[in-house]
Design an enzyme around this catalytic site. Sequence first.
Site, mmCIF file in Angstrom:
data_model
loop_
_atom_site.group_PDB
_atom_site.id
_atom_site.type_symbol
_atom_site.label_atom_id
_atom_site.label_comp_id
_atom_site.label_asym_id
_atom_site.label_seq_id
_atom_site.Cartn_x
_atom_site.Cartn_y
_atom_site.Cartn_z
ATOM 1 C CG HIS A 109 36.483 37.201 32.981
ATOM 2 N ND1 HIS A 109 36.777 35.876 32.743
ATOM 3 C CD2 HIS A 109 37.098 37.513 34.148
ATOM 4 C CE1 HIS A 109 37.565 35.418 33.710
ATOM 5 N NE2 HIS A 109 37.764 36.387 34.565
ATOM 6 C CG HIS A 141 41.163 32.820 35.265
ATOM 7 N ND1 HIS A 141 40.051 32.161 35.754
ATOM 8 C CD2 HIS A 141 40.937 34.130 35.503
ATOM 9 C CE1 HIS A 141 39.214 33.046 36.271
ATOM 10 N NE2 HIS A 141 39.724 34.249 36.123
ATOM 11 C CD GLU A 150 38.960 35.777 39.225
ATOM 12 O OE1 GLU A 150 38.516 36.326 38.216
ATOM 13 O OE2 GLU A 150 40.156 35.411 39.317
ATOM 14 C CG HIS A 184 43.500 39.534 41.355
ATOM 15 N ND1 HIS A 184 42.941 38.366 41.830
ATOM 16 C CD2 HIS A 184 42.840 39.796 40.196
ATOM 17 C CE1 HIS A 184 42.010 37.940 40.996
ATOM 18 N NE2 HIS A 184 41.906 38.797 39.998
HETATM 19 FE FE LIG Z 1 39.017 36.225 36.303
#
Ligand SMILES: [Fe+2]
Length: 282
Positions: free
Chosen positions: A59, A12, A240, A193
Site C-alpha cells: 500500500h 487484510h 483486491e 469495500h
Molecule cells: Fe489492502
Amino acid sequence: MAKIIAGIAASHVPAIGVAVDRGMTGTPYWQPLFKGYEPAREWLAKLAPDVAIIVYNDHANALSLELIPTFLIGVADSFPIADEGFGRRPVPEVRGCAPLAWHLAESLILDEFDMTIANEMPVDHGLTVPLSITCGQPPAWPFRVIPLCVNVVQYPPPTGARCFKLGQAIRRAVEKFDEDLRVVIYGTGGMSHQLQGERAGFINRQFDTAFLDGMTKDPLALTKITHTEYMREAGSEGIEMVMWHVMRGALDEDVAEVYRHYHVPASNTAAAVLVLENRSAP
Ligand SMILES: [Fe+2]
C-alpha cells in the site's frame, strides 16, 4: 519435492492489526470477528507448513507510486516490518525462504510471467495482518514466508484470469523444487469495500457470499469477473480480490472447503477467512 497443500484467503484490513496490537480483540466490537478466526488458527497450527507464499499488495509503503510492478516476488532471507506512518507493528520480523523464492522467480519468468525481483523490501499490513489472523501473536512466525505482491492500487491491475494462471505457474514451479517442503499459499485482501467517494462504506454481502462459494466450487467462472464488475459489485477496493485467484490457481481443481468465516463490518470492510485444502495433499 515441494508441494502446495492448502490455500487460505484472508482480508487484510489494517484496523484488524491495530486491534491485535492494542489488545482489543475481546472487545464487543471485535470479539465476533476474532472468535471466527480461531478454527482457522487451530487448523493451521496442526497443519504446520514449512513455507507460506503470501500474495498481497503493498500500500505505497515498500513501493512508492512512482514505481508499480504488476507482479513482484521477495527473494530475501528476511523482510522488516514497514512503518506505515504510525511506527512499525509490534510483530516479529518475517523470515524469507530465499532458495525457493529464487527458484520461483526463475521458473515463473521462464514460464512467461515477468516478475519483478525484490532483494530487499519492508512488508506492510497487507502481509502482516493475514499472519496475525492465522497465527496469533507468537514470538516468531511459525514458518518462512515468500511475499508476492500484485498491483491492485494503480489502474490497470491484472485480470483475475491472469492471476489464476500465475497461481497455476506457481504450483508448477513449487512441484519442481527438490526439497521436501510443505507449502501453503495465501490470497489476501477484500472482501467488498469502498474507502472513498459517494459509495464509501459500500458492502455487498450477496456478491461476497457468491464469491466465497465460487472459490471452492467454480473458480474459473470467477476469473471472468471484469474490473468494472468488481468496482460495481464489490466497491472500488474490492478489486483486491483478484489476488485470491492466484491462491486458487495454485490449488487442485477439486478442493475441500475446510472453513469459512464472514463478518461485517471490520472497520468499514467486509472481512472473511476461507480455508481450502488440496484433496491430493498428503
Ligand atoms: Fe489492502
